[in-house]
Write an enzyme that holds these catalytic residues in place. Structure first.
Site, PDB file in Angstrom:
ATOM      1  N   HIS A  79       0.837  -1.226   0.000  1.00 22.63           N
ATOM      2  CA  HIS A  79       0.000   0.000   0.000  1.00 22.63           C
ATOM      3  C   HIS A  79       0.861   1.262   0.000  1.00 22.63           C
ATOM      4  O   HIS A  79       0.434   2.303   0.497  1.00 22.63           O
ATOM      5  CB  HIS A  79      -0.945   0.045   1.202  1.00 22.63           C
ATOM      6  CG  HIS A  79      -1.665  -1.240   1.459  1.00 22.63           C
ATOM      7  ND1 HIS A  79      -2.857  -1.553   0.838  1.00 22.63           N
ATOM      8  CD2 HIS A  79      -1.348  -2.299   2.234  1.00 22.63           C
ATOM      9  CE1 HIS A  79      -3.245  -2.758   1.248  1.00 22.63           C
ATOM     10  NE2 HIS A  79      -2.340  -3.231   2.086  1.00 22.63           N
TER      11      HIS A  79
ATOM     12  N   SER B 157      14.606  22.170 -15.755  1.00 21.22           N
ATOM     13  CA  SER B 157      13.422  23.001 -15.948  1.00 21.22           C
ATOM     14  C   SER B 157      13.855  24.312 -16.575  1.00 21.22           C
ATOM     15  O   SER B 157      14.932  24.830 -16.274  1.00 21.22           O
ATOM     16  CB  SER B 157      12.753  23.261 -14.597  1.00 21.22           C
ATOM     17  OG  SER B 157      11.960  24.422 -14.653  1.00 21.22           O
TER      18      SER B 157
ATOM     19  N   LYS C  67      15.903  22.366 -10.496  1.00 19.95           N
ATOM     20  CA  LYS C  67      15.251  21.103 -10.848  1.00 19.95           C
ATOM     21  C   LYS C  67      16.129  20.138 -11.624  1.00 19.95           C
ATOM     22  O   LYS C  67      16.908  20.523 -12.485  1.00 19.95           O
ATOM     23  CB  LYS C  67      14.016  21.396 -11.697  1.00 19.95           C
ATOM     24  CG  LYS C  67      12.924  22.082 -10.931  1.00 19.95           C
ATOM     25  CD  LYS C  67      12.084  21.102 -10.190  1.00 19.95           C
ATOM     26  CE  LYS C  67      10.767  20.997 -10.891  1.00 19.95           C
ATOM     27  NZ  LYS C  67       9.938  19.973 -10.324  1.00 19.95           N
TER      28      LYS C  67
ATOM     29  N   GLU D 291       9.330   9.147 -16.633  1.00 20.64           N
ATOM     30  CA  GLU D 291       7.933   9.556 -16.854  1.00 20.64           C
ATOM     31  C   GLU D 291       7.483   9.249 -18.280  1.00 20.64           C
ATOM     32  O   GLU D 291       6.360   8.797 -18.512  1.00 20.64           O
ATOM     33  CB  GLU D 291       7.782  11.053 -16.552  1.00 20.64           C
ATOM     34  CG  GLU D 291       7.931  11.367 -15.075  1.00 20.64           C
ATOM     35  CD  GLU D 291       8.031  12.857 -14.791  1.00 20.64           C
ATOM     36  OE1 GLU D 291       7.726  13.674 -15.681  1.00 20.64           O
ATOM     37  OE2 GLU D 291       8.425  13.204 -13.665  1.00 20.64           O
TER      38      GLU D 291
END
Ligand code: ARG
Length: 458
Positions: free
Chosen positions: A155, A276, A282, A289
């Site tokens: 979980h 970024s 970043k 992704e």
């Protein structure tokens, strides 16, 4: 050259031609088309359907076409309907009359079935190679991290301590199954459709076994209607590719989570990260992704083809031309993703210290603390309740179980003795789990030697 102009009195409407044409994408298998034609012609000559001179001339013509396309000397003509028409047209231009005999005893239906199978077979082997590379990286990572402790989750909540080797081992199993699935598909698909004609075979005395063996197939397919109408192997392949992507996507999801500021279990190498345009601090896991994102695209191909095929009467229908773009796209996507993923994984930095602290902090040793009580005669259900109270106590104090003093332990249950500390140490929690498949080093060593054997035979 149009392969079918004879019975028509009017020119094809240009939009119809464009809509129907497949050359923009089936040129991808020009090599397979030529290799298939060479095998077909070799067989025709062996059977006395073509003479030797015709055979030689066709084969050298086809080889010159292949060479010139590869070298960029012969551009593929987009005005041709498909790659089959293109190759045949150029062949006739180059060698004259003999070229017109190339298509004896075959149809584009069995021809395209062959080309696509040849192409898919090669792609499948490439995917297997890429899976092997990934399995090798996983194997090395496993061997290096047998005592790198980390929390295991259920979980997405910390559950019990495991090792990084064990976690990587889970993916090793997944990609191993993926590889086995491809082996199975290869076996099932490796029968040659050529010689099935349009749907009902031909009246020429073809030797289909011979053509099949020239092309490395295990034999000819056994029903000519099925041969030209079968796209099961593509559906199976797309399904196997979808499962590979599902596995990659789950792995990427974990890497994305592990790479967050909150977790910091891993640091993705600069070469596999992106920045970024506005936030200078970043370093984003875009590759992970994108792989996760592209999974949907591969599933889409599978669902598209299943849907395309579901209402088709036997035998060939033009709907089946739709199999190509989506399968090519899925193959290219999966190959790209596997290569990138393996590169990312082999360069990733695991923050072992952070992982160990995290394993320590989340009460991942609570089950082992309960087992300690059980080993001292407390029924499991009571032990579960006692440790639950301990956890609550520790949460309030902001400490871990092993930070409690023996007196604190004893106030909740007198059964606890000094050896509780040893019993709930991370090392003990992991090392006592040695049934096969568990994270303990003895169990993991066995699995690693199985894997070693498996990789040797790949
Ligand atoms: N481009 C076609 C395909 O991809 C080749 C087969 C054409 N056959 C036909 N009967 N029109 O399926």
């Amino acid at each position: 050259m149009k392969l079918w102009g004879g019975r028509f009195t009017k020119e094809t409407n240009q939009l119809v031609f464009n809509f129907n044409a497949s050359i923009s994408f089936d040129q991808k298998f020009f090599k397979q088309d030529i290799v298939g034609s060479i095998a077909h012609v070799t067989m025709l000559a062996k059977q006395g359907i073509l003479n030797n001179e015709e055979k030689e001339s066709i084969i050298s013509g086809l080889n010159s076409i292949k060479k010139d396309i590869i070298n960029g000397i012969l551009p593929i003509d987009p005005k041709q309907e498909d790659i089959h028409s293109f190759v045949e047209t150029v062949l006739i231009e180059r060698i004259g009359e003999a070229g017109k005999k190339l298509h004896t005893g075959r149809s584009r239906n069995d021809q395209v079935a062959l080309d696509m199978k040849l192409y898919t077979r090669e792609e499948l082997l490439q995917v297997k190679e890429l899976l092997k590379d990934l399995l090798l990286v996983l194997h090395t990572t496993m061997k290096e991290n047998l005592d790198t402790y980390m929390p295991g989750f259920t979980h997405l909540q910390k559950a019990q301590p495991i090792t990084l080797a064990h976690h990587m081992g889970a993916y090793f199993e997944m990609f191993k199954r993926d590889n086995e699935r491809l082996t199975d598909i290869y076996k099932r698909m490796n029968y040659s459709p050529i010689g099935s004609g349009a749907l009902a075979g031909t009246t020429y005395p073809l030797d289909r076994e011979y053509t099949a063996s020239l092309l490395g197939f295990d034999g000819p397919t056994l029903n000519s209607m099925d041969s030209v109408a079968d796209r099961d192997y593509l559906i199976e392949f797309l399904s196997a590719l979808s499962i590979i992507m599902m596995h990659l996507s789950r792995f990427c999801e974990e890497i994305i989570i592990w790479n967050t500021n909150e977790y910091q279990f891993v640091e993705i190498d600069d070469a596999y990260s992106t920045g970024s345009s506005i936030m200078p601090q970043k370093k984003n896991p875009d590759i992970a992704e994108l792989i996760r994102g592209k999974t949907g695209r591969v599933y889409g191909s599978l669902i598209s083809l299943l849907t395309t095929m579901k209402g088709l009467p036997l035998a060939y229908n033009k709907d089946m031309q739709e199999d190509k773009e989506l399968t090519f796209d899925a193959m290219d996507t999966v190959k790209g993703c596997l290569g990138l993923f393996t590169g990312m994984l082999s360069t990733i930095k695991f923050n072992k210290a952070v992982m160990a602290v995290s394993a320590k902090k989340g009460f991942t040793n609570a089950t082992d603390a309960a087992d300690y009580l059980v080993n001292h005669g407390v029924p499991f259900r009571d032990a579960h309740g006692i440790i639950g109270q301990l956890v609550l106590y520790c949460i309030e104090k902001g400490i871990a179980l092993e930070d409690m003093t023996l007196e604190e332990f004893k106030t909740i249950s007198p059964v606890f003795e000094k050896d509780i500390y040893e019993a709930i140490s991370l090392k003990t929690c992991v090392e006592k789990r040695n049934t096969i498949g568990a994270p303990g080093i003895i169990a993991m060593d066995k699995v690693i030697s199985f894997n070693e054997e498996y990789l040797k035979n790949l």
